[in-house]
Scaffold this active site. Structure first.
Site, mmCIF file in Angstrom:
data_model
loop_
_atom_site.group_PDB
_atom_site.id
_atom_site.type_symbol
_atom_site.label_atom_id
_atom_site.label_comp_id
_atom_site.label_asym_id
_atom_site.label_seq_id
_atom_site.Cartn_x
_atom_site.Cartn_y
_atom_site.Cartn_z
ATOM 1 N N ALA A 36 0.783 -1.197 -0.155
ATOM 2 C CA ALA A 36 -0.018 0.094 -0.067
ATOM 3 C C ALA A 36 0.789 1.224 -0.044
ATOM 4 C CB ALA A 36 -0.921 0.092 1.340
ATOM 5 N N GLU A 54 -0.338 2.560 7.123
ATOM 6 C CA GLU A 54 -0.355 3.541 6.268
ATOM 7 C C GLU A 54 -1.026 4.681 6.939
ATOM 8 O OE1 GLU A 54 1.348 3.204 3.646
ATOM 9 O OE2 GLU A 54 1.194 0.818 3.828
HETATM 10 N N1 B3K Z 1 5.978 3.945 1.666
HETATM 11 C C1 B3K Z 1 5.162 2.564 0.774
HETATM 12 C C2 B3K Z 1 6.282 1.843 0.301
HETATM 13 C C3 B3K Z 1 6.837 2.299 -1.144
HETATM 14 C C4 B3K Z 1 7.547 1.421 -1.904
HETATM 15 C C5 B3K Z 1 8.165 1.792 -3.315
HETATM 16 N N2 B3K Z 1 8.907 0.826 -3.832
HETATM 17 C C6 B3K Z 1 4.632 1.722 1.621
HETATM 18 C C7 B3K Z 1 4.903 1.959 3.238
HETATM 19 O O1 B3K Z 1 5.883 1.613 3.474
HETATM 20 O O2 B3K Z 1 4.024 2.190 3.824
HETATM 21 ZN ZN ZN Z 2 5.686 2.196 5.626
#
Ligand code: B3K
Ligand code: ZN
Length: 867
Positions: A265, A301
């Site tokens: 996500a 998230e």
């Molecule tokens: N921040 C995103 C992950 C993005 C990955 C890019 N290849 C999800 C998370 O860690 O919440």
């Molecule tokens: Zn994250």
């Protein structure tokens, strides 16, 4: 249009950080959506930092249509491999860039792409540069306004970050919506979604009394499967207020579930995009594990809104600043809502299995990496899970109260900015007054430390001495290691199971010891009998513990430890001793009566949490066991694990059967208690299915099951023990669910992990299935991901598994390098295998290295492995 991959990819180094030449105050985006020719107009207010007159912007797979500076058509620019360099600029200016892109050709699923007909974006880490030329780096924070225009009947929902501020109709059946995000953000948090969905609507009133609209968008027909996600979201919002004192900051929070997504996500501000796997659930189609996964990822998230979005990362080397911290927060969330010991056990398993394996691989890196070629390669277990362990150690050293004061100071100081890991540690240190200077080495040093413990008991002096040594072996890119500050929690027990108070220098001391030097000697006084030490309780540090336990001590700890994680750990250590012996000496496993009895005692103890008992009875997986040896004996390990399972099944047969029968037949719900019952019952089934006289149980359970947990429990048992019923059950399942890719992933996974030589043919068959698509990352991961970790099929001695892997990776290299790069990991460890397998795997890696247009994702890993 240009190709983004340079011939020889170049590395970036953490030490080379320089602040941006310009700041972008506002960005006004206008999207005219079209499947093959989307036009993006980006208007920004730009300010030079030190009077710079040249601005370099990155851009990939874009066609430049127009460039205006202060309203004037600008010709003073040059396009290069990375993007565009604009010259002769004033110190302050308005810039308008128009680009055209082709979402339909975007199979890499980065930037703007189509997921089953809906437009969606993925910009972290460096995907925004596929949308427009920009300062696509996390330390450039701008206020965004986004206008989206598209056909109304195909795309009734047009979504972006922030609040909806205007909308209208256009000619030709098109319409538009304008969004405004009041919070300055880096480009990686930008999101856009356009499509036709079912919408689940609810609301949450924050503790200050603000009403927040909650909206979850799913594919048409899936609304009834979105309720658990909504509940998880509301629980997350409440928990963050209660435990971390953090309130949500916009009037709307949206989640869109899409089928084509590279990861789990994405925390885009106010508009999360989710892999549908982490949104959709109901009794018939989702397992308990899926339900818990949804809770954890929705939480993760949401928690990013503060740890990630309000305070973001200065550069991508600091990724663990937001990820380690947010994983820690989601683990705490799951532990507060569910079973703390069971959550901890699962986290420990991930560290001791795949994370330790990563530490020992050619790609080993510190939680804050120093050198990166492809940033997407660093969304790793080390940055995330070990990163979370590092935060957990800070929490252990400070305690909850001081830790929360540290968090408060962190937000006071860094809210609205892009920060570093050093900034975080500094606030923790200042708020608590605890010196974290040496502790900071956990951020810069890679590899798994080994703690070697020996002890002596002096019956005359009644003293007990613990000698503790720490050692970290050199890793691929770091030869010299320094001693770390390791929190080491212990307890001492008498034979009768009572706890011996800890006294040093006539003063009573707490259970947390601080290991800061290479070696320590702790002398405990007034120890009235030779104690049984319980070491590294709660797994207080991500280290390997070496202590020569006697079997009787472990049996005793399994019984009396005051801490459930330690009881579990004692059981695992006990089993590991048998496995190690069987593999290294080639002997058969013969469990002692005491060992059988201690597992029996856990199984029949009605006072214990059944989810905990299920964990205690679960053997370490092949992948974890592989990490215990310098050279991996694939077949020896499989044999030992099979024997061990059979030995436990035989030794516990009547208790397993009794437990299995007593736990059946209850009404379905997803309370912790019911989940625990199903977990233990299915664990029992797994063991019983090893015994011929119980082969029919799996089929019986499959036939009457009214929920996916029990269905998959039955199917996995049939698969693991390769029962006669396996084929029939698999066929029934595939007929019933062939319309639903998400559910079919479970079936694909079982095909890929079939523990026998014909696994490859099963995989090839699976890839012919109507539900399979090589474009869909979930499908690819379920079939290929499971196969690449299958000790039987993948590691077949004729090399067929490796060769197949090479072919698949070559295909994915062109369509979706990010997914390819995740899958390749098992091959990178080729040097740890026997000579024959080593050569076979190396050959495939060499072929890959010579592949024309090798993406930098794979290039970085293949080079590191072959070095
Ligand atoms: N921040 C995103 C992950 C993005 C990955 C890019 N290849 C999800 C998370 O860690 O919440
Ligand atoms: Zn994250």
């Amino acid at each position: 249009m240009k190709d983004a991959t340079p011939v020889q990819p170049v590395a970036k180094y953490r030490k080379d950080y320089t602040p941006p030449s310009h700041n972008i105050e506002t960005l006004d985006l206008v999207f005219k959506l079209h499947q093959t020719q989307t036009v993006v107009t980006a208007t920004s207010k730009v300010l030079a930092s030190d009077g710079a007159s040249r601005l370099s912007l990155v851009g990939e797979h874009l066609e430049l249509k127009a460039l205006h500076i202060n309203g004037v058509d600008w010709s003073d620019y040059e396009l290069n491999d990375e993007g565009i360099v604009i010259s002769n600029l004033p110190p302050e200016f308005d810039m308008m860039i128009t680009t055209e892109l082709d979402p339909s050709a975007n199979t890499a699923l980065e930037g703007l792409y189509l997921s089953d007909g809906a437009f969606c974006t993925q910009c972290e880490a460096e995907g925004f540069r596929r949308i427009t030329y920009f300062l696509d780096r996390p330390d450039v924070l701008a206020k965004y306004t986004t206008t989206i225009e598209a056909d109304k009947s195909d795309f009734p929902f047009l979504l972006s970050n922030g609040n909806k501020v205007a909308e209208g109709e256009l000619e030709n059946g098109r319409h538009w919506v304008k969004w405004q995000d009041p919070h300055p953000k880096p480009s990686y948090l930008f999101a856009l979604v356009a499509g036709d969905f079912d919408q689940l609507v609810d609301s949450f009133t924050t503790r200050s009394g603000r009403k927040v609209d909650l909206e979850i968008f799913v594919d048409k027909g899936n609304l009834s499967r979105a309720h658990h996600a909504m509940l998880s979201l509301k629980n997350s919002m409440k928990w963050d207020e209660q435990r971390f004192d953090l309130e949500y900051d916009l009037d709307i929070y949206m989640i869109v579930a899409v089928d084509f997504f590279n990861m789990g996500a994405m925390e885009n501000k106010g508009l999360n995009v989710f892999n549908s796997k982490y949104v959709l659930a109901d009794q018939a189609s989702a397992t308990d594990k899926d339900y818990l996964g949804i809770e954890a990822v929705i939480g993760h998230e949401y928690f990013h809104n503060w740890t990630g979005n309000r305070v973001t990362c200065r550069d991508w080397f600091q990724l663990s600043l937001k990820e380690g911290l947010t994983v820690f927060r989601d683990q705490e969330f799951s532990s507060d809502l569910g079973s703390r010991p069971v959550n901890r056990i699962n986290n420990v398993r991930i560290i001791r299995g795949p994370q330790f394996a990563e530490d020992a691989s050619p790609m080993s890196h510190p939680i804050r990496p120093d050198k990166v070629i492809e940033m997407n390669n660093f969304y790793t277990l080390t940055v995330y899970e070990k990163g979370s362990e590092v935060i957990r150690m800070i929490h252990t050293l400070l305690g909850e109260e001081a830790f929360q004061s540290g968090m408060k100071l962190y937000f006071e100081r860094h809210d609205g900015t892009a920060a570093t890991c050093d900034d975080f540690v500094a606030t923790m240190q200042e708020a608590s007054g605890i010196d974290l200077d040496q502790f900071k080495r956990w951020y810069s040093q890679s590899g798994t430390p080994i703690l070697t413990v020996t002890d002596e008991y002096d019956a005359n002096l009644k003293t007990y001495t613990l000698n503790v040594r720490q050692y970290t072996a050199p890793t691929a890119t770091q030869a010299d290691k320094l001693p770390l500050h390791i929190p080491f929690d212990i307890e001492l027990y008498r034979q009768d199971g009572s706890v011996i108070p800890l006294v040093i220098d006539a003063k009573s001391v707490g259970s947390l010891l601080h290991i800061t030097q290479e070696s320590h000697r702790f002398v405990f006084e007034a120890v009235d009998e030779k104690p049984i030490p319980s070491l590294l309780r709660e797994f207080t540090a991500p280290v390997k513990l070496e202590y020569d336990y006697e079997e009787s001590q472990l049996v005793q700890l399994m019984k009396c430890s005051t801490n459930e994680v330690s009881r579990w750990d004692a059981g695992q250590t006990l089993l590991s001793q048998y496995i190690k012996q069987a593999v290294s000496k080639g002997v058969d496993i013969d469990l002692s009566k005491e060992v059988i009895n201690s597992f029996k005692a856990l199984l029949v103890d009605q006072s214990l949490d059944k989810a905990f008992v299920a964990e205690a009875l679960t053997l370490p997986p092949h992948s974890e066991v592989s990490g215990w040896f310098d050279t991996i004996d694939v077949d020896g390990i499989s044999k030992a694990l099979t024997q061990l399972k059979l030995a436990l099944a035989k030794g516990l047969e009547s208790e397993l059967l009794m437990t299995y029968q007593s736990l059946g037949g209850s009404e379905y719900d997803i309370s912790h208690q019911s989940i625990a019952k199903r977990a233990l019952r299915n664990t029992c089934l797994g063991y019983l299915s090893c015994l011929k006289q119980h082969h029919r149980l799996a089929q019986q359970q499959f036939d009457v099951s009214d929920n996916m947990t029990d269905t998959i429990g039955a199917l996995s048992s049939a698969n693991q023990s390769d029962l006669e019923s396996r084929e029939d059950l698999m066929n029934v399942f595939s007929k019933r669910w062939s319309h639903d890719g998400l559910v079919m992933d479970k079936w694909f996974m079982l095909q890929g992990s079939k523990p026998s030589a014909d696994a490859l043919s099963k995989v090839k068959l699976a890839m012919e299935h109507s539900a399979f698509s090589m474009q869909n990352p979930n499908r690819v991961r379920s079939v290929l991901g499971s196969f690449f970790n299958n000790p039987f099929g993948f590691h077949a001695l004729d090399g067929s598994g490796y060769q197949f892997a090479g072919e698949m990776l070559t295909k994915l290299n062109t369509t979706n390098p990010q997914v390819a790069s995740r899958l390749i990991d098992p091959m990178l460890k080729f040097a740890r295998y026997d000579e024959e397998r080593k050569q076979l795997m190396r050959r495939e890696l060499e072929l890959l290295r010579d592949t024309p247009n090798l993406a930098k994702d794979l290039y970085e890993k293949v080079e590191a492995a072959l070095k």
